[in-house]
Design an enzyme around this catalytic site. Structure first.
Site, PDB file in Angstrom:
ATOM      1  N   TYR A 107       3.174  14.041  11.650  1.00  0.00           N
ATOM      2  CA  TYR A 107       4.609  14.339  11.753  1.00  0.00           C
ATOM      3  C   TYR A 107       4.756  15.782  12.225  1.00  0.00           C
ATOM      4  O   TYR A 107       3.967  16.649  11.844  1.00  0.00           O
ATOM      5  CB  TYR A 107       5.279  14.191  10.384  1.00  0.00           C
ATOM      6  CG  TYR A 107       5.283  12.772   9.859  1.00  0.00           C
ATOM      7  CD1 TYR A 107       6.251  11.869  10.285  1.00  0.00           C
ATOM      8  CD2 TYR A 107       4.338  12.344   8.935  1.00  0.00           C
ATOM      9  CE1 TYR A 107       6.277  10.567   9.796  1.00  0.00           C
ATOM     10  CE2 TYR A 107       4.356  11.040   8.443  1.00  0.00           C
ATOM     11  CZ  TYR A 107       5.326  10.155   8.874  1.00  0.00           C
ATOM     12  OH  TYR A 107       5.353   8.869   8.399  1.00  0.00           O
ATOM     13  N   ASN A 157      -2.911   3.225   1.830  1.00  0.00           N
ATOM     14  CA  ASN A 157      -2.137   4.205   2.589  1.00  0.00           C
ATOM     15  C   ASN A 157      -2.508   5.620   2.180  1.00  0.00           C
ATOM     16  O   ASN A 157      -2.522   5.929   0.981  1.00  0.00           O
ATOM     17  CB  ASN A 157      -0.637   3.997   2.320  1.00  0.00           C
ATOM     18  CG  ASN A 157       0.219   5.038   3.017  1.00  0.00           C
ATOM     19  OD1 ASN A 157       0.332   5.052   4.228  1.00  0.00           O
ATOM     20  ND2 ASN A 157       0.825   5.941   2.240  1.00  0.00           N
ATOM     21  N   GLU A 158      -2.817   6.459   3.152  1.00  0.00           N
ATOM     22  CA  GLU A 158      -3.035   7.894   2.944  1.00  0.00           C
ATOM     23  C   GLU A 158      -3.807   8.199   1.667  1.00  0.00           C
ATOM     24  O   GLU A 158      -3.369   9.010   0.833  1.00  0.00           O
ATOM     25  CB  GLU A 158      -1.691   8.648   2.952  1.00  0.00           C
ATOM     26  CG  GLU A 158      -1.027   8.598   4.302  1.00  0.00           C
ATOM     27  CD  GLU A 158       0.177   9.530   4.457  1.00  0.00           C
ATOM     28  OE1 GLU A 158       0.683  10.051   3.443  1.00  0.00           O
ATOM     29  OE2 GLU A 158       0.605   9.731   5.598  1.00  0.00           O
ATOM     30  N   GLN A 175       9.971   6.091  10.898  1.00  0.00           N
ATOM     31  CA  GLN A 175      10.082   4.701  10.521  1.00  0.00           C
ATOM     32  C   GLN A 175      11.121   4.048  11.434  1.00  0.00           C
ATOM     33  O   GLN A 175      11.350   4.581  12.520  1.00  0.00           O
ATOM     34  CB  GLN A 175      10.428   4.595   9.051  1.00  0.00           C
ATOM     35  CG  GLN A 175       9.328   5.225   8.179  1.00  0.00           C
ATOM     36  CD  GLN A 175       9.393   4.853   6.707  1.00  0.00           C
ATOM     37  OE1 GLN A 175      10.169   4.007   6.273  1.00  0.00           O
ATOM     38  NE2 GLN A 175       8.550   5.507   5.892  1.00  0.00           N
ATOM     39  N   GLU A 229       9.361   0.834   5.359  1.00  0.00           N
ATOM     40  CA  GLU A 229       8.877   1.068   4.000  1.00  0.00           C
ATOM     41  C   GLU A 229      10.029   0.835   3.028  1.00  0.00           C
ATOM     42  O   GLU A 229      11.196   1.099   3.366  1.00  0.00           O
ATOM     43  CB  GLU A 229       8.371   2.516   3.882  1.00  0.00           C
ATOM     44  CG  GLU A 229       7.876   2.867   2.484  1.00  0.00           C
ATOM     45  CD  GLU A 229       7.097   4.181   2.414  1.00  0.00           C
ATOM     46  OE1 GLU A 229       7.035   4.892   3.446  1.00  0.00           O
ATOM     47  OE2 GLU A 229       6.549   4.475   1.337  1.00  0.00           O
ATOM     48  N   ASN A 248       3.725   5.394   1.099  1.00  0.00           N
ATOM     49  CA  ASN A 248       3.423   5.783  -0.277  1.00  0.00           C
ATOM     50  C   ASN A 248       3.846   4.697  -1.271  1.00  0.00           C
ATOM     51  O   ASN A 248       3.239   4.533  -2.325  1.00  0.00           O
ATOM     52  CB  ASN A 248       4.119   7.102  -0.611  1.00  0.00           C
ATOM     53  CG  ASN A 248       3.597   8.261   0.226  1.00  0.00           C
ATOM     54  OD1 ASN A 248       2.500   8.200   0.763  1.00  0.00           O
ATOM     55  ND2 ASN A 248       4.375   9.326   0.331  1.00  0.00           N
ATOM     56  N   GLU A 263       1.422   6.090  11.607  1.00  0.00           N
ATOM     57  CA  GLU A 263       2.616   6.879  11.243  1.00  0.00           C
ATOM     58  C   GLU A 263       2.687   8.055  12.213  1.00  0.00           C
ATOM     59  O   GLU A 263       1.775   8.894  12.219  1.00  0.00           O
ATOM     60  CB  GLU A 263       2.565   7.369   9.803  1.00  0.00           C
ATOM     61  CG  GLU A 263       2.785   6.272   8.793  1.00  0.00           C
ATOM     62  CD  GLU A 263       2.973   6.770   7.361  1.00  0.00           C
ATOM     63  OE1 GLU A 263       3.525   7.870   7.159  1.00  0.00           O
ATOM     64  OE2 GLU A 263       2.538   6.038   6.456  1.00  0.00           O
TER      65      GLU A 263
HETATM   66  O1  AHR Z   1       6.891   7.887   6.304  1.00  0.00           O
HETATM   67  C1  AHR Z   1       7.121   8.615   5.129  1.00  0.00           C
HETATM   68  C2  AHR Z   1       5.863   8.827   4.322  1.00  0.00           C
HETATM   69  O2  AHR Z   1       5.006   9.672   5.031  1.00  0.00           O
HETATM   70  C3  AHR Z   1       5.015   7.619   4.039  1.00  0.00           C
HETATM   71  O3  AHR Z   1       5.420   6.900   2.927  1.00  0.00           O
HETATM   72  C4  AHR Z   1       3.663   8.228   3.790  1.00  0.00           C
HETATM   73  O4  AHR Z   1       2.625   7.334   4.122  1.00  0.00           O
HETATM   74  C5  AHR Z   1       3.672   9.483   4.610  1.00  0.00           C
HETATM   75  O5  AHR Z   1       3.261  10.587   3.877  1.00  0.00           O
END
Ligand code: AHR
Length: 507
Positions: free
Chosen positions: A244, A172-173, A352, A27, A72, A291
């Protein structure tokens, strides 16, 4: 010492392992691109300004497809800013991360870098502040061979051959209130369906990923998936999952994070299959887990966030988590969970790749090194080939605050039918005790017909990490406790450890 046992049965097939399971994510965020993969002036930079030491590490990591350019970031991004003569590219504010984007690296440069590392481009379109027309313009620019203004613009920018991007993310999201252009499931579902149908009119073979939930704890989780798929089922191929995990001080629960990921995957497949049944469709939607990682998000929220609107920096140090042994063990267990769902998770992106919550770290003008999480990823990407096999171990359980009783040992295996090689991935979640693991092999392929090796990630200090001062403190080590006798393999797994066992047929 506690004990565990598993059986390797080639008939217990979960599904073929899609190489895209070992994808990653770059990103435009922090020092991921600038000072990460790209640093002209660095002694090891190539003619394009890309660091060759980083290229070598990315190749060693073995990532297959790379999602780009966000995240994001993509929800405020105008792709046109990042192509054409560099001196004419505008500097822009990135409202997602409060930084300034120079657009020095764009689609053409990133594709050149991908060719160096040997990975596929997974491209995200902006469905936050933009919509269907801009997505179509980008598709035409990227994939049309010739004959239109956008195709000719690409050729004039130095690339006659199309990029031929096969897999695309529809935003995205979009379920997240933090997302630029955040929408309701209904509104996003309509927009995604309209965009997907238009993109498929251009090329019906494109693979399109609709945004699922940003985590299984979102208040709209599952209903979001149902609504967006109801709008777009026929036009898309994947639904995304993002997850995450972080150690909030409860190590036992943290080590069981795979339970949450497993529940997430099961719930999304059930929801997708519900929509399939309602529609009477014979098409199955797969998961793009695009992700996933360990992320100390609370540290970013509370300490690192850039505020104010003036002097937003270029390439600040953001989200530069330093990963411990315990983090890497959980990380390895997440890979086990993904493989356990290889039949439905056919694309995934470790979020990432460089500097930003990353397995690879760099210093400007200095070195590059592997974080603890590098090792389980590189090993699994290199050796988990062919089909995933269910080897659910019989083991004791332990109590966790978050998930109740959890198996102490979790595992999955792969069988490469072209070579006969079997790889087993196993985690010992006990914080106190080593495990004695027994693996029963299929009768007609006893242990004596294989060369058996094991490598383990563990440390007496589960907080040990690699960093600039000590870049090689943690690595995988040969596990010399492994033995074979009469079709049974035995190996000891230290407390809080991740292990790879390879059974290579003897010639
Ligand atoms: O990977 C970091 C961020 O986590 C990304 O930009 C977003 O898609 C997610 O919230």
């Amino acid at each position: 010492m506690h004990s565990a046992r598993l059986t390797i049965n080639p008939a217990a097939r979960i599904g073929a392992i899609n190489p895209r399971l070992f994808g990653s994510f770059v990103e435009h965020l922090g020092r991921s691109v600038y000072q990460g993969i790209y640093e002209p002036g660095h002694p090891l930079a190539n003619d394009d300004g890309f660091r060759t030491d980083v290229i070598e590490l990315v190749k060693e990591l073995g990532v297959t497809a790379i999602r780009y350019p966000g995240g994001n970031f993509v929800s405020g991004f105008s792709w046109e800013d990042s192509v054409g003569p560099r001196e004419e590219r505008p500097r822009r504010l990135d409202l997602a991360w409060h930084t300034t984007e120079s657009n020095e690296v764009g689609l053409h440069e990133f594709q050149r870098w991908l060719e160096e590392v040997g990975s596929e481009l997974m491209l995200a379109v902006n469905l936050g502040t933009r919509g269907t027309p801009e997505a179509l313009e980008l598709l035409e620019y990227a994939n049309l061979a010739e004959g239109t203004a956008r195709a000719e613009q690409r050729a004039a920018n130095g690339r006659t051959e199309p990029f031929d991007v096969r897999i695309w993310c529809l935003g995205n999201e979009m379920d997240g209130p933090w997302q630029l252009g955040h929408r309701s499931a209904d509104d996003y579902g309509k927009l995604a369906a309209q965009t997907a149908r238009a993109m498929k009119a251009f090329d019906p073979d494109l693979e399109l990923v609709i945004c699922g939930s940003s985590s299984s704890s979102m208040p709209t989780f599952a209903e979001w998936e149902r609504v967006v798929l109801t709008h777009a089922y026929d036009a898309v191929d994947y639904i995304s999952c993002h997850a995450y995990y972080e150690n909030t001080g409860d190590l036992k629960s943290f080590l069981a994070s795979g339970i949450d990921m497993d529940h997430f995957i099961r719930s999304v497949t059930a929801t997708a299959d519900h929509v399939k049944a309602v529609r009477g469709s014979d098409k199955t939607i797969d998961i793009s887990f695009d992700e996933w990682n360990i992320w100390y998000n609370s540290r970013y929220e509370n300490v690192d966030k850039i505020t104010g609107v003036d002097k937003w920096p270029t390439a600040p140090r953001l989200l530069e988590d330093e990963y411990t042994v315990a983090d890497a063990v959980v990380f390895g267990s997440l890979l086990i969970t993904l493989l356990k769902h290889a039949d439905r998770v056919t694309s995934a992106s470790l979020a990432q790749l460089v500097n930003v919550i990353a397995p690879i770290m760099t210093e400007p003008g200095g070195g590059a090194w592997r974080q603890t999480t590098f090792f389980p990823f590189a090993a699994t990407a290199a050796n988990a080939r062919g089909v995933a096999l269910d080897v659910t171990p019989v083991s004791g359980t332990y109590e966790t605050e978050k998930f109740g009783g959890v198996p102490l040992v979790d595992a999955v295996a792969s069988l490469d039918e072209s070579t006969g090689r079997i790889a087993v991935y196993v985690v010992n979640r006990s914080v106190d005790d080593a495990a004695s693991l027994e693996l029963d092999l299929p009768a007609r392929a006893g242990a004596d017909t294989f060369t058996v090796t094991a490598r383990t990630l563990s440390d007496d200090d589960v907080t040990a990490s690699n960093n600039r001062e000590n870049p090689e403190r943690v690595a995988l080590a040969d596990n010399t406790t492994i033995t074979t006798e009469g079709g049974v393999v035995r190996v000891e797994l230290p407390a809080v450890s991740w292990t790879e066992i390879l059974l290579t047929p003897q010639a």
